[in-house]
Scaffold this motif. Structure first.
Motif, PDB file in Angstrom:
ATOM      1  N   PHE C 269      43.877  43.709  40.998  1.00  0.00           N
ATOM      2  CA  PHE C 269      44.831  42.993  40.150  1.00  0.00           C
ATOM      3  C   PHE C 269      44.236  42.520  38.835  1.00  0.00           C
ATOM      4  N   ALA C 270      42.941  42.790  38.635  1.00  0.00           N
ATOM      5  CA  ALA C 270      42.388  42.571  37.300  1.00  0.00           C
ATOM      6  C   ALA C 270      42.144  43.923  36.632  1.00  0.00           C
ATOM      7  N   ARG C 271      42.482  44.996  37.338  1.00  0.00           N
ATOM      8  CA  ARG C 271      42.308  46.351  36.824  1.00  0.00           C
ATOM      9  C   ARG C 271      40.890  46.593  36.331  1.00  0.00           C
ATOM     10  N   LYS C 272      39.965  46.050  37.077  1.00  0.00           N
ATOM     11  CA  LYS C 272      38.607  46.126  36.577  1.00  0.00           C
ATOM     12  C   LYS C 272      37.681  46.284  37.768  1.00  0.00           C
ATOM     13  N   ARG C 273      36.688  47.099  37.583  1.00  0.00           N
ATOM     14  CA  ARG C 273      35.729  47.373  38.629  1.00  0.00           C
ATOM     15  C   ARG C 273      35.033  46.072  39.072  1.00  0.00           C
ATOM     16  N   PHE C 275      32.544  43.406  39.583  1.00  0.00           N
ATOM     17  CA  PHE C 275      31.324  43.120  38.815  1.00  0.00           C
ATOM     18  C   PHE C 275      30.136  43.018  39.771  1.00  0.00           C
ATOM     19  N   LEU C 331      34.143  35.821  39.485  1.00  0.00           N
ATOM     20  CA  LEU C 331      34.607  35.254  38.218  1.00  0.00           C
ATOM     21  C   LEU C 331      34.438  36.270  37.094  1.00  0.00           C
ATOM     22  N   LEU C 332      33.300  36.949  37.086  1.00  0.00           N
ATOM     23  CA  LEU C 332      33.062  37.918  36.026  1.00  0.00           C
ATOM     24  C   LEU C 332      33.906  39.175  36.221  1.00  0.00           C
ATOM     25  N   ILE C 334      37.153  39.047  37.035  1.00  0.00           N
ATOM     26  CA  ILE C 334      38.435  38.791  36.356  1.00  0.00           C
ATOM     27  C   ILE C 334      38.221  38.524  34.876  1.00  0.00           C
ATOM     28  N   TRP C 335      37.036  38.100  34.525  1.00  0.00           N
ATOM     29  CA  TRP C 335      36.731  37.871  33.110  1.00  0.00           C
ATOM     30  C   TRP C 335      36.804  39.207  32.363  1.00  0.00           C
ATOM     31  N   GLY C 336      37.643  39.243  31.347  1.00  0.00           N
ATOM     32  CA  GLY C 336      37.748  40.494  30.598  1.00  0.00           C
ATOM     33  C   GLY C 336      38.649  41.518  31.252  1.00  0.00           C
ATOM     34  N   GLY C 337      39.298  41.130  32.346  1.00  0.00           N
ATOM     35  CA  GLY C 337      40.201  42.057  32.995  1.00  0.00           C
ATOM     36  C   GLY C 337      41.624  41.905  32.483  1.00  0.00           C
ATOM     37  N   SER C 338      42.554  42.446  33.263  1.00  0.00           N
ATOM     38  CA  SER C 338      43.958  42.284  32.932  1.00  0.00           C
ATOM     39  C   SER C 338      44.623  41.743  34.187  1.00  0.00           C
ATOM     40  N   ILE C 339      44.714  40.413  34.242  1.00  0.00           N
ATOM     41  CA  ILE C 339      45.069  39.765  35.499  1.00  0.00           C
ATOM     42  C   ILE C 339      46.567  39.748  35.729  1.00  0.00           C
TER      43      ILE C 339
ATOM     44  N   SER D  66      39.033  32.337  32.093  1.00  0.00           N
ATOM     45  CA  SER D  66      39.442  33.727  32.321  1.00  0.00           C
ATOM     46  C   SER D  66      40.913  33.804  32.692  1.00  0.00           C
ATOM     47  N   PHE D  70      42.828  36.159  30.059  1.00  0.00           N
ATOM     48  CA  PHE D  70      42.915  37.560  30.473  1.00  0.00           C
ATOM     49  C   PHE D  70      44.117  37.859  31.358  1.00  0.00           C
ATOM     50  N   PRO D  81      41.099  47.465  30.815  1.00  0.00           N
ATOM     51  CA  PRO D  81      39.834  46.752  30.608  1.00  0.00           C
ATOM     52  C   PRO D  81      38.643  47.694  30.754  1.00  0.00           C
ATOM     53  N   GLN D  83      35.387  49.013  32.285  1.00  0.00           N
ATOM     54  CA  GLN D  83      34.922  48.942  33.676  1.00  0.00           C
ATOM     55  C   GLN D  83      33.440  48.582  33.710  1.00  0.00           C
TER      56      GLN D  83
END
Ligand code: HEA
Ligand code: HEA
Ligand code: CUA
Ligand SMILES: [Cu+2]
Lengths: 115, 208, 624, 353
Positions: C269-273, C275, C331-332, C334-339, D66, D70, D81, D83
């Motif tokens: 849900f943050a569309r991010k790998r 961390f 935390l990192l 979701i940081w910089g993700g798209s939540i 965040s 974000f 984002p 990766q």
């Protein structure tokens, strides 16, 4: 998954394997003699200790007994249970973890926390 | 997998006990089970060490007075030898020699049975002396530790007897090779535990 | 006519579920069983809270209160939290590693039935009017003297359920070791699979001590053992050691899978790998390992001496470090993700501050001299509900909502889900935050009532209100489940749109053989990679379509467990009735007979024919 | 020195939050310590709370930022984002800082563990062979407390009487099942096990006379059966001189007779109660029921009921109703007059003025 591939060994391979098996068999018999020997020494030591023949201290005998037991267990695991062979990585991992945990638990339980 | 597939010594795989996926699973699972047993027995050892000679049993029931080393020595030899015979059996299994394997396993079973009878005798003897399970904390801990081991031996005996009779007619295949192999692992593990029992319980008990 | 047909089909359905060895169905049974016990334990919690609503309350009697807390704690830990997590592991983990099944389908079903029969055994105590009442820890001086069969129900019931747990643990371990799809290396495994692995290893090493402890307890109470009777040389502290050698790893068995769930939810849900994947794995293993070295922090006030207390205090505090690594990695992530705040994500977001608050109070308790004050006070109750409810239960809700469509093919309502969350979350903080102060103000735990004039009234009142809100939240959740299943809208393979791991590439619910073709895994988050590279199906097959080998169902696990269950009653009534001993023997014999039946009959499973697989594929739209 | 200063700062911060939320009641709150042990533990509480607060604040700040920055609604539906795999620098930071924080907490933890566990002075005697320190043997029983002063030859129950401003050493043991001895305002608890004696010390630095009830509250902190919640005791602290007087008065209770108005009660008591309850403070531990020599001085009946004649009568009539599972039989056969007589007699058992 399904069936395993049946593979017929060539005579050379077959012989080689047989010889290998024999060899490991010999190693196992040697290890067995070693185990019997250690057992004998352990028992004799204790009998001697009780009869006051050797004059060893208790604090000498007990660690030796434990050491011999540990060696025997190593032999069982490595030779009889084949932990020295390939494909036993996870077995080693879990056995060692188990033994380490058991050891530290016993240590904590008996040495530092028991009154 | 086809159960009736017949092998020859030439086609028999090098590690028959883990030649199929099912076999591999059993093989790994059994090792893990043994790792769990390590903890199980060390807990029992911990309890035994904590409760050794504790209770109102009286001096004749102290570890030092009670245990009889000659008997224990015979038991040890029986069990150690049975470990070797099961190694022989596995050797023949790898060589696809079913008959010899069965024979050596039968020898293993007999040695195990001898061990178990001696243990039963030992327990009965102690009970006769008045050192029963309910006697003291020490007696409970002793019988539980050694008895759990004995129980494992009994299970092993039933297991191998079933295997020997069950497969007498069908011979060796990749389905039961794993069963034989895990039995031998189990049997060696029982031996490992016994090594600690005769060391920690009997020898160290007699040393005091 | 039709009613007969219906009846038969109902019976057939029941039979199907009783004999199933399909890991997804077993997962569902675990989940439903666990939810049932969660509601039961929750109702017990509500009664506890109602009794403590005001001083000198007499809603329940002193004896009943002790029974309630014991059963609440035992039920929640052993019969609710663990089984629900097992349900998720069973249903999802094999999918995540691209397996068609678990390693031991038969043993899987055996574990399930042992949990269910163990749970029933324990809870039958209510009907016999002899309920365990020595706390979920059952400290032995009290447990040995407790009258009636209450503690026997506890010891035997947990023994049965614990056996099942051990089997499940070994099964998961072997599954992960042996059944990974090609290319699924250890360092490509999803974190939920990793935490399943580590939690299962903890089970393997933590449950044997419990087995021994319960065995000794049973024998002391029923067969004249003397392990804990100090007049006979026994020692009650042995029980405390053994219980906590098991008990502390147990709490990590609960939290690690929850950590795994969050490690899936945040990336989706943050569309991010995720961390710091590698450090997450390492931290998980480290937490698991350290978990075995700290058990005596539950025993600081037992009088083990300053050396033991100091060592265990420092060891305990060390756990803050790997846990902190995990928190900051999330935390990192979701940081910089798209939540996107969906319901699973909402739970995950609620988890972070809640768990940190519970974790840091754990470190405070780890400071031994401070724990002399905190131990057995309400501060402890606050701590562990913060980590358990704020960690495990939020994780369970998050995981259930995340995978509900995958398991049942039904999407839960997002709106109702949000209502559940807010009621539960606010109620949770209301209930347990104030309890820290109750502890500071001198309120011991496990008190069935308290006198007026000690300054505890309003805090207890607030706490009870909070519990009610939690209750409302759970009720909304149940309504949500029922409503969604009545509406039953079909669900696509990847209902959340951003699934990253293998389970999202197959139908919801998956066919019983999971993957028509075993997938080839090309990296971490393999479905995500495939989709980024334009492969809409998310899967690259590693094999041609071929016959699939599957195991047969079996009623034996059910019968085997039934035997043990019956034997348990025999053991319990052996002393005072004449039928006790025969029933004990009969039960054990029955179990043994079923066991032999299993080992004498060759059960080689069956094949799903290639044509069938192809037909299924076509029905589902041609894609794998 | 520097650390001490930081320490103060932290304490201030933590103290503030804790105080804002209320400190509880003086006679039983751990937040208002009335002795060195409690004070040490309170300091540890402040230090650890400060560290934990810091951790929570850091986490929550990153978290909130965040969350605000974000959100998908903010970064756009199609935003993809980067990766990111991880960062060694960051990982190093968040491993090191917690280690440091934990160490800061670990050092005083170990120090206080040894300090509070030090009972070496317990058996010390002066030249004449008299004990240098006051030792109290505590026996926990279902559901009451017995306090014996072995060096003084006296015993009491339910109310512990101790002198102020000196270390008082305790031997703790349980007679039936495990209990735990806890005086929240004075210091942490220690379990009373069934199989071994636990030892520790406490210091009492506040006169209990000024408290609401004139006593500190003590609690049983280990589940011990149905009446665990009611297994309270009380603690009276007094200056050494007063304590010495109390000891003398206790020692004088041997064989003392009741006042004229209580002789009926005394007779009844001698008939059915004396087997379990001593009325003389001289003696040792091991009685079946609490020693009642100081009963009139106490402020609770059976540990928690109001100290009135009415409560005494209720209690004697039906003990199980008030403390389920306790071991005193009920005496429903007694008439109102007999109960009155007993109550009057019991209230008259006093050693204080
Ligand atoms: C899921 C369950 C769970 C979890 C995860 C934990 C986690 C922890 N627990 Fe808890 N605990 C329980 C369940 C759990 N506990 C239960 C049920 C009991 C009571 C049993 C009973 O008596 O009935 C209990 C009791 C208990 C006690 C005994 C108290 C007493 O009875 O006197 C202690 C003492 O040390 C303790 C400590 C800890 C610690 C140090 C952690 C750590 O793992 C926490 C680590 C996490 C963090 C610290 C937060 C994140 C970290 C950072 C953000 C990094 C920076 C942090 C610092 C520098 C501090 N717990
Ligand atoms: C997984 C573990 C777990 C979970 C989830 C919970 C959840 C809750 N617990 Fe806990 N608890 C323990 C484990 C857990 N607990 C343990 C181990 C102990 C120690 C026991 C001991 O001392 O031995 C304990 C003790 C404990 C105490 C202390 C008792 C005492 O010391 O005297 C309290 C008191 O407030 C409490 C409250 C709660 C509450 C309010 C919840 C809530 O979160 C519960 C929320 C759930 C609900 C509210 C369900 C509502 C459902 C309905 C209303 C359904 C109605 C619908 C139908 C009938 C169809 N618990
Ligand atoms: Cu005594 Cu609780
Ligand atoms: Cu713990």
């Amino acid at each position: 998954m399904a069936d395993i591939q049946i593979y017929k060994k060539s005579p050379v391979e077959y012989e080689l394997e047989k010889r290998r098996a024999k060899k490991s068999m010999q190693a196992q018999i040697i290890m067995f003699s070693l185990m019997i020997f250690l057992t004998l020494v352990s028992f004799t030591m204790v009998v001697a200790f009780n009869a006051d023949i050797l004059g060893f201290s208790k604090y000498f005998v007990i660690p030796i007994l434990l050491l011999f037991a540990a060696v025997q267990v190593g032999l069982q695991l490595y030779y009889f249970m084949h932990m020295n062979e390939k494909g036993h990585g996870f077995a080693k991992l879990f056995m060692y973890t188990g033994m380490l945990l058991a050891f530290s638990m016993l240590l904590g339980y008996i040495v530092i926390t028991w009154w | 997998m086809d159960l009736n597939k017949k092998f020859t010594p030439e086609t028999w795989p090098a590690n028959p006990e883990r030649a199929t996926l099912e076999a591999k699973n059993k093989f790994v699972g059994f090792w893990l089970f043994i790792a769990g047993e390590v903890i199980l027995f060390s807990t029992l050892f911990g309890v035994y060490i904590a409760l050794k000679d504790k209770g109102i049993s009286g001096p004749e029931f102290s570890a030092q007075e009670l245990y009889e080393l000659p008997l224990v020595f015979v038991m040890t030899m029986l069990l150690l030898t049975s470990s070797l015979t099961s190694v022989f059996a596995m050797y023949h299994m790898k060589n696809y020699n079913f008959k010899k394997m069965q024979i050596w396993l039968s020898v293993t079973a007999f040695l195990g049975l001898g061990f178990l009878m001696l243990e039963v005798y030992e327990f009965a003897h102690y009970a006769q002396l008045g050192f029963t399970y309910n006697n003291s904390a020490f007696s409970s801990a002793f019988f539980t530790l050694v008895g759990t081991h004995g129980f494992h031996v009994a299970i092993g005996l039933v297991w191998i007897t079933l295997l020997i009779f069950r497969n007498a007619k069908r011979g060796l295949n990749l389905y039961n090779a794993t069963k034989y192999y895990t039995f031998s692992l189990y049997w060696h593990f029982i031996d490992v535990v016994w090594v600690f029992i005769f060391t920690v319980v009997y020898l160290m008990g007699v040393v005091g | 006519m039709s009613s007969v047909a219906q009846k038969r089909s109902f019976g057939a359905t029941v039979w199907d579920w009783m004999t199933t060895v399909d890991h997804k169905k077993i997962g569902i049974l675990y989940l439903l069983g666990g939810l049932f016990f969660f509601v039961l334990g929750g109702i017990e919690a509500l009664i506890i809270r109602l009794q403590l609503l005001k001083p000198n309350n007499d809603l329940v009697s002193a004896g009943l209160f002790n029974e309630l807390i014991t059963m609440h704690g035992t039920t929640m830990i052993f019969l609710a939290a663990m089984p629900i997590l097992f349900g998720l592991m069973n249903a999802i983990m094999p999918l995540q590693i691209g397996a068609r099944d678990v390693a031991f389908p038969f043993i899987n079903s055996l574990g399930l039935w042992m949990f269910i029969f163990g749970g029933i055994f324990l809870n039958l105590s209510w009907f016999f009017g002899q309920v365990p009442d020595a706390g979920w820890t059952s400290y032995t001086s009290l447990a040995i003297t407790s009258e009636g069969h209450g503690i026997d129900f506890y010891a035997i019931g947990l023994q049965i359920a614990g056996g099942g747990t051990l089997m499940a643990g070994i099964n998961f371990l072997v599954t992960i070791i042996n059944m990974r799809a090609p290319g699924m290396t250890y360092m490509r495994m999803p974190l939920f699979t990793w935490t399943t692995f580590v939690a299962s290893a903890l089970i393997l090493f933590a449950f044997p001590p419990l087995t021994i402890g319960l065995f000794m307890l049973t024998f002391d109470r029923l067969f004249g053992g003397n392990f804990f009777d100090h007049t006979m040389g026994g020692n009650t502290i042995i029980w405390e050691h053994i219980f906590w050698i098991f008990g502390h790893p147990e709490v990590y068995i609960l939290i690690l899978p929850a950590f795994g769930i969050f490690s899936e939810v945040f990336p989706i849900f943050a569309r991010k790998r995720l961390f710091g994947y590698a450090s997450m794995v390492f931290a998980t293993v480290l937490i698991g390992f350290l978990g075995f070295m700290v058990w005596a922090h539950h025993m600081f006030t037992v009088g083990l001496g300053p050396t033991a207390n100091a060592i265990f205090a420092v060891a305990t505090m060390a756990i803050a470090v790997p846990t902190g690594v995990k928190i900051f990695n999330w935390l990192l992530t979701i940081w910089g993700g798209s939540i996107k705040v969906t319901v699973p994500m909402l739970y995950a977001l609620g988890f972070i501050p809640s768990f940190v608050m519970g974790g840091v109070t754990g470190i405070m308790q780890g400071a031994a001299p401070l724990d002399y004050q905190l131990h057995d006070s309400y501060f402890i109750v606050a701590h562990f509900h913060y980590v358990i409810v704020g960690g495990v239960v939020l994780g369970i809700f998050s995981g259930m909502t995340l995978w509900w469509p995958k398991m049942f093919g039904v999407m839960l309502s997002e709106t109702l889900g949000k209502w559940t969350f807010w009621f539960f979350f606010i109620g949770f903080h209301l209930t347990f935050l104030i309890q820290h102060w109750l502890g500071f103000w001198g309120m011991p735990r496990r008190v069935w009532t308290y006198m007026d004039g000690q300054g505890w009234n309003s805090a207890n009142f607030i706490s009870t209100i909070g519990a009610m809100l939690m209750g409302i939240g759970v009720i909304i959740f149940l309504i949500n489940v029922i409503k969604s299943h009545v509406q039953k809208k079909p669900v696509p393979n990847d209902p959340w749109g951003d699934g990253r791991t293998l389970e999202w590439a197959i139908p919801s619910p998956p066919p019983f053989y999971n993957f028509a073709q075993t997938p080839l895994v090309r990296g971490l988050d393999s479905v995500w990679i495939e989709k980024q590279e334009g492969n809409e199906s998310g899967l690259t097959p590693a094999e041609p379509v071929q016959d699939i080998h599957m195991p047969n169902g079996s009623i034996i696990p059910f019968l085997m467990t039934l035997g043990i269950f019956v034997a348990g009653f025999g053991a319990m009534y052996r002393l005072e009735t004449s039928w006790g001993l025969p029933v004990l023997v009969l039960g054990l014999f029955f179990t043994f007979a079923t066991m032999s039946a299993r080992s004498l009959k060759d059960d080689l499973g069956f094949y799903v024919k290639k044509e069938q697989v192809l037909k299924d594929l076509k029905e589902k739209g041609g894609k794998i | 020195m520097k650390r001490l200063k930081n320490w103060r700062l932290f304490s201030l911060l933590a103290a503030l939050t804790v105080f804002l939320a209320g400190c509880g009641q003086e006679e039983l709150s751990t937040l208002l310590p009335a002795g060195q042990v409690g004070q040490d533990q309170f300091n540890l509480l402040l230090l650890s709370s400060a560290i934990m607060l810091l951790v929570i604040i850091v986490v929550v700040i990153i978290y909130l930022i965040s969350l605000v920055r974000f959100r998908r609604s903010k970064v756009g539906e199609d935003h993809m984002p980067e990766q990111v795999e991880g960062s060694h620098t960051l990982e190093l930071i968040w491993t090191t800082i917690p280690i440091i924080l934990v160490l800061i907490l670990a050092v005083p933890t170990v120090y206080y563990t040894y300090k509070l566990g030090d009972v070496t002075a317990m058996g010390a005697v002066d030249e004449d062979g008299n004990a240098e320190n006051l030792v109290v043997d505590v026996t926990a029983k279902l559901y009451w407390w017995e306090f014996e002063y072995p060096d003084l030859g006296i015993v009491t129950a339910q109310e512990l009487v101790v002198p102020m401003d000196e270390k008082v050493y305790f031997n703790l043991l349980a007679a039936d099942v495990k209990h735990s001895f806890w005086i929240p305002a004075v210091g942490g608890k220690l379990d009373t096990n069934v199989e071994n004696v636990n030892k520790f010390y406490l210091t009492f630095e506040k006169d209990s006379k000024n408290l609401k009830d004139g006593v500190f509250y003590g609690k049983c902190a280990e589940l011990c059966g149905p009446s665990h919640a009611l297994m309270d005791f009380k603690v009276k602290t007094m200056p050494r001189a007063e304590f010495d007087q109390w000891v003398v008065a206790m020692q004088a209770t041997d064989g003392q007779m009741a006042d004229a108005d209580a002789t009926d009660g005394e007779a009844l008591f001698a008939q059915s109660c004396i087997g379990c309850h001593a009325v003389s403070g001289v003696g040792t531990t091991g009685a079946a029921g609490p020693n009642l020599a100081t009963f009139g001085d106490r402020n609770r009946v059976a540990g928690y009921m109001d100290h009135t004649e009415e409560s005494i009568k209720e209690w004697i009539k039906d003990t199980q109703k008030y403390k389920p599972g306790n071991t005193m039989p009920s005496f429903p056969q007694y008439s109102e007059a007999e109960l009155d007589a007993l109550a009057v007699y019991l209230m008259g058992l006093k050693v204080e003025e």
